[in-house]
Design an enzyme around this catalytic site. Structure first.
Site, mmCIF file in Angstrom:
data_model
loop_
_atom_site.group_PDB
_atom_site.id
_atom_site.type_symbol
_atom_site.label_atom_id
_atom_site.label_comp_id
_atom_site.label_asym_id
_atom_site.label_seq_id
_atom_site.Cartn_x
_atom_site.Cartn_y
_atom_site.Cartn_z
ATOM 1 N N CYS A 103 69.435 42.959 -12.644
ATOM 2 C CA CYS A 103 68.737 44.042 -13.468
ATOM 3 C C CYS A 103 68.646 45.111 -12.293
ATOM 4 C CB CYS A 103 67.439 43.675 -14.138
ATOM 5 S SG CYS A 103 66.681 45.127 -14.773
ATOM 6 N N CYS A 253 70.176 52.599 -16.509
ATOM 7 C CA CYS A 253 70.538 51.023 -16.466
ATOM 8 C C CYS A 253 71.412 50.924 -15.319
ATOM 9 C CB CYS A 253 71.159 50.656 -17.610
ATOM 10 S SG CYS A 253 71.382 48.998 -18.009
HETATM 11 O O1 PYC Z 1 68.938 48.529 -14.767
HETATM 12 O O2 PYC Z 1 70.049 47.034 -15.043
HETATM 13 C C1 PYC Z 1 69.397 47.562 -15.388
HETATM 14 C C2 PYC Z 1 68.828 46.843 -16.508
HETATM 15 C C3 PYC Z 1 69.179 45.982 -17.353
HETATM 16 C C4 PYC Z 1 68.274 45.974 -18.630
HETATM 17 C C5 PYC Z 1 67.350 46.810 -18.589
HETATM 18 N N1 PYC Z 1 67.480 47.731 -17.300
#
Ligand code: PYC
Length: 327
Positions: A103, A253
């Site tokens: 994550c 993300c």
């Molecule tokens: O930032 O990789 C990330 C992530 C995965 C799920 C929520 N955030």
């Protein structure tokens, strides 16, 4: 021990289990780090620790993430032992329905949290995760760059027939989790369209599953990433990422941006070292770059900001019917 301290100890013990957590957000996306009260998973590889957590202690995930103590948007991070001497800590990430590989926003949140607790200083550290070690450079008390696991574009231009949308094309890529990345979506990437974006992404995910589109080794493609033009002048792209469990990522993300870089590299549209500014659906940003891994894969670096926003003790009273969360 004084009388008051003794009373407090007795009251606390009679409450059931308690967990110390530190909450932060990275570009708007929350991370809850469990710093005390988690199970001892042994000093074994992180893949084995994640399986022990899943098999024997899933109540911890549920208590930390689900209501009434948490929310669907939260990502949890359990600090654990690591057999890898080079790493500051092991970490298993989890959410409202299960466990993540890596994550990116969470790794930034963990680094900022460790600094907040005085466990690390500004500078470089490594974190051990179930999908490999990642290097984190804490460049300030609220900013870090994560050099993620090797990422790659697995399949390009995969077409699926999506209920209500017709044929949709996208790339399948690994960035520490599995993603399906779609460039053209009929819904504006704005929070006011969150319900429609979530519905679109859910339909796409169902189509992938029904039509047998999977990642390497038959892995489920459980993150859907939709792209559109950015709002900010300095950004290159805007995204909406639907995570497993149907919460959308408030940040751009980290693993999704890693998957994006792998696809840009595969298409030859972004050179090694060139910056890519990924904007999220709430308007926050990560700056990303990659270097070549030498095996056709890329090593992405993701820079973002995180802020600690709470320190708390989660109390799971022995007689609380919702001590393990709702649902
Ligand atoms: O930032 O990789 C990330 C992530 C995965 C799920 C929520 N955030």
């Amino acid at each position: 021990m004084g009388r008051l301290a003794r009373t407090v100890a007795v009251v606390t013990a009679s409450r059931g289990t308690s967990l110390r957590v530190v909450d932060s957000h990275t570009a708007g996306e929350p991370t809850r780090v469990v710093v005390h009260g988690g199970p001892d998973l042994g000093r074994v590889p992180l893949t084995a620790q994640r399986e022990r957590l899943r098999a024997d202690h899933d109540d911890l995930r549920r208590a930390v993430i689900l209501e009434p103590r948490g929310s669907d948007a939260l990502v949890g991070a359990l600090l654990c032992q690591t057999p890898n001497e080079a790493c500051a800590t092991g970490v298993v990430f989890f959410n409202n329905v299960g466990y993540l590989g890596m994550c990116g926003h969470g790794a930034i949140g963990v680094a900022v949290t460790l600094a907040h607790l005085g466990c690390v200083g500004i500078g470089a550290m490594r974190l051990d995760t179930p999908v490999g070690t990642v290097a984190v450079d804490l460049t300030g008390s609220n900013e870090a760059t994560v050099e993620n696991v090797e990422s790659y574009c697995w399949r390009r231009d995969v077409a699926v027939d999506v209920d209500g949308l017709g044929t949709v094309r996208g790339d399948v890529a690994w960035g520490g989790n599995w993603f399906y990345l779609v460039e053209q979506v009929p819904v504006p990437l704005d929070l006011e369209h969150e319900a429609a974006l979530t519905d679109t992404a859910r339909r796409i995910k169902a189509a992938l599953a029904n039509q047998g589109v999977r990642g390497a080794d038959g892995a489920e493609v459980d993150h859907i990433e939709l792209f559109g033009p950015p709002r900010a002048d300095h950004a290159d792209s805007r995204n909406f990422v639907l995570c497993p469990g149907d919460a959308y990522d408030r940040s751009p993300c980290g693993t999704g941006t890693s998957a994006k870089l792998a696809c840009l590299a595969a298409r030859g549209t972004l050179a090694p070292g060139e910056p890519w500014v990924q904007e999220s659906v709430i308007g926050s940003h990560f700056t990303a770059r990659y270097r070549l891994a030498g095996n056709g894969r890329v090593v992405p670096s993701i820079t973002g900001q995180a802020y600690v926003c709470a320190e708390a003790t989660l109390i799971r009273h022995a007689t609380d019917p919702f001590r393990d969360g709702i649902g």
